[in-house]
Design a protein around this motif. Structure first.
Motif, short mmCIF file in Angstrom:
data_model
loop_
_atom_site.label_atom_id
_atom_site.label_comp_id
_atom_site.label_asym_id
_atom_site.label_seq_id
_atom_site.Cartn_x
_atom_site.Cartn_y
_atom_site.Cartn_z
N SER A 195 2.45 1.84 -3.38
CA SER A 195 1.48 2.27 -4.40
C SER A 195 1.24 3.78 -4.35
CB SER A 195 0.15 1.53 -4.22
OG SER A 195 -0.53 2.00 -3.05
N LYS A 196 1.62 4.42 -3.23
CA LYS A 196 1.39 5.85 -3.07
C LYS A 196 2.53 6.70 -3.64
CE LYS A 196 -1.52 5.35 1.03
NZ LYS A 196 -1.70 5.65 2.48
N ASN A 254 8.84 12.70 -3.53
CA ASN A 254 8.18 11.87 -2.52
C ASN A 254 8.99 11.85 -1.23
OD1 ASN A 254 5.92 10.31 -4.12
ND2 ASN A 254 7.74 10.27 -5.43
N LYS A 256 4.57 8.61 -6.23
CA LYS A 256 4.22 9.25 -7.50
C LYS A 256 5.50 9.63 -8.24
CE LYS A 256 -0.16 10.99 -5.69
NZ LYS A 256 -1.03 12.16 -5.44
N GLU A 294 0.84 -1.21 0.00
CA GLU A 294 0.00 0.00 0.00
C GLU A 294 0.87 1.25 0.00
OE1 GLU A 294 -2.80 2.36 3.20
OE2 GLU A 294 -2.75 0.17 3.32
N GLU A 316 0.29 17.55 4.36
CA GLU A 316 -0.68 16.84 3.51
C GLU A 316 -1.74 17.81 2.98
OE1 GLU A 316 -2.99 12.61 3.80
OE2 GLU A 316 -3.40 14.06 5.36
N ILE A 367 4.03 10.72 2.18
CA ILE A 367 3.49 9.37 2.43
C ILE A 367 3.74 9.02 3.89
CG2 ILE A 367 3.58 6.94 1.78
CD1 ILE A 367 4.94 7.95 -0.88
N ASN A 381 4.82 15.02 -2.57
CA ASN A 381 3.96 13.91 -2.14
C ASN A 381 4.45 13.39 -0.80
OD1 ASN A 381 1.95 11.89 -2.31
ND2 ASN A 381 3.42 10.45 -3.19
#
Length: 403
Positions: free
Chosen positions: A21-22, A29, A24, A18, A46, A55, A53
């Motif tokens: 998958s975040k 990131n 980008k 998971e 956020e 996470i 990005n």
């Protein structure tokens, strides 16, 4: 290398997938290490980040543990096993061109330093956004340690000077301002006054005293003695609330709530009319609150404490804050800001009666140094979260010079 080389029984593979998958590929990131304290930094990033990005990485979820104590036990009792597992996870899943760094909000605690070392070993820059800028004892703050992160972002000049004093490279320390304090320039309560007092089961028509508790850790000397004196302050406030027909909210500290407030003082508070504990908890790890800290300041008429950030926050919300100094300790907010100091019950009652309808009690001539030290500006365009984003924008996967 593939993830098959890691013992999958040691971690939550679905959660790891998971996280991956975040990522980008068209943006920078940054992993943000979830920890029970300082996550307002993540929330602000956020909310505001457009080109970056963020996470959130929870090692509690990754290793299927409930809190930092269990996580610490893994890294202590099974040190080599879980230390090597984390190193492998980082190398096999995050050491790539798309992860530019990992953000933490402190790096002094033992388990955190182990975790930070794993990322540093993988040549992933570690950036520490120190979530607190207020301390009681300069020498004991941050457990007297020097940060090990590659870059440090601090509220103001005070913390910068502390870390330089300890030998941290001044070129890797950046003053970005206090996200927490500057947010009060645009503060709006999250619930209405009636909703707030209904949650606490208090009368919204009464004047309200807010007492903000301290853990009274090593920075305060002998913890047991300091906590006992804090209970004396609370008992005095209960008596004042009863005599004046005020509400009293005793807001517990964010960690080790049962250490801070003994079962007996909790019962004393609960047995008194118009008095409530916000932050009573059955366990003794992270405190669970009924209300938001900003709302509790906003809807209270006077804020009492020994040396909490919330007294500073209250002053920025133009609320009166006073210092309860029933024993010998460094009364910072009295010395630095000029807030009234009360050394016993009579002085405390007199001060509350005098100032419960007042506004901020910070002395005007003390404000410039306070703003500089704690990273605050009255300029509405001064936004620490924007300063942090600009700093992150300059960090590349290979651009961080190791220290």
């Amino acid at each position: 290398m593939t993830s098959s080389l890691i013992d999958k029984q040691l971690y939550n593979e679905e959660y790891l997938l998971e996280l991956k998958s975040k990522i980008k590929k068209d943006r920078k990131n940054f992993l943000f290490l979830y920890w029970p304290f300082g996550n307002y930094v993540y929330e602000e990033l956020e909310k505001s980040s457009k080109n970056i990005n963020i996470i959130q990485l929870s090692l509690f979820k990754l290793f299927n543990v409930k809190d930092r104590i269990e996580l610490g036990n893994l890294f202590t009792d099974f040190c080599l096993t879980y230390f090597k597992t984390l190193e492998k996870i980082i190398n096999e899943n995050f050491k790539n061109e798309y992860i530019n760094g990992v953000l933490v909000t402190s790096d002094w605690q033992g388990t955190l330093r182990q975790i930070v070392s794993c990322f540093k070993y993988a040549d992933i820059p570690v950036l520490c956004v120190v979530h607190e800028g207020v301390f009681q004892d300069r020498k004991q703050f941050y457990a007297g340690k020097k940060p090990i992160a590659d870059y440090i972002y601090v509220w103001g000049e005070l913390l910068k000077s502390v870390f330089i004093e300890r030998g941290y490279d001044k070129n890797h320390i950046h003053v970005i301002g206090s996200i927490k304090l500057n947010n009060y320039k645009k503060f709006c309560p999250k619930i209405t006054r009636e909703e707030f007092f209904k949650k606490l089961k208090l009368d919204s028509n009464k004047k309200t005293i807010l007492y903000c508790c301290q853990l009274c850790d090593i920075q305060w000397g002998e913890q047991g003695y300091a906590l006992a004196q804090q209970e004396n302050i609370i008992k005095s406030l209960i008596k004042i609330a009863e005599e004046c027909n005020y509400n009293l909210i005793v807001r517990n500290g964010p960690a080790f709530p049962r250490t801070i407030l003994s079962d007996s003082i909790v019962e004393t508070i609960k047995s008194s009319n118009n008095c409530i504990v916000d932050g009573e908890n059955a366990n003794n790890t992270t405190t669970k609150y009924i209300t938001e800290p900003g709302d509790s300041i906003y809807y209270s008429d006077i804020i009492v404490g020994m040396n909490t950030t919330m007294q500073l926050e209250a002053s920025l919300l133009n609320k009166p804050a006073i210092v309860a100094g029933f024993f010998d300790f460094n009364t910072k907010w009295h010395d630095e800001l000029g807030l009234p100091l009360c050394k016993n019950y009579n002085e405390l009652k007199e001060c509350i009666l005098k100032h419960i309808n007042s506004k901020s009690l910070i002395e005007k001539n003390r404000k410039p140094l306070m703003y500089k030290n704690y990273g605050y500006s009255e300029d509405k365009n001064y936004l620490p979260i924007r300063n942090l984003e600009e700093e992150l924008g300059g960090i590349g996967n290979k651009s961080c010079r190791k220290i």
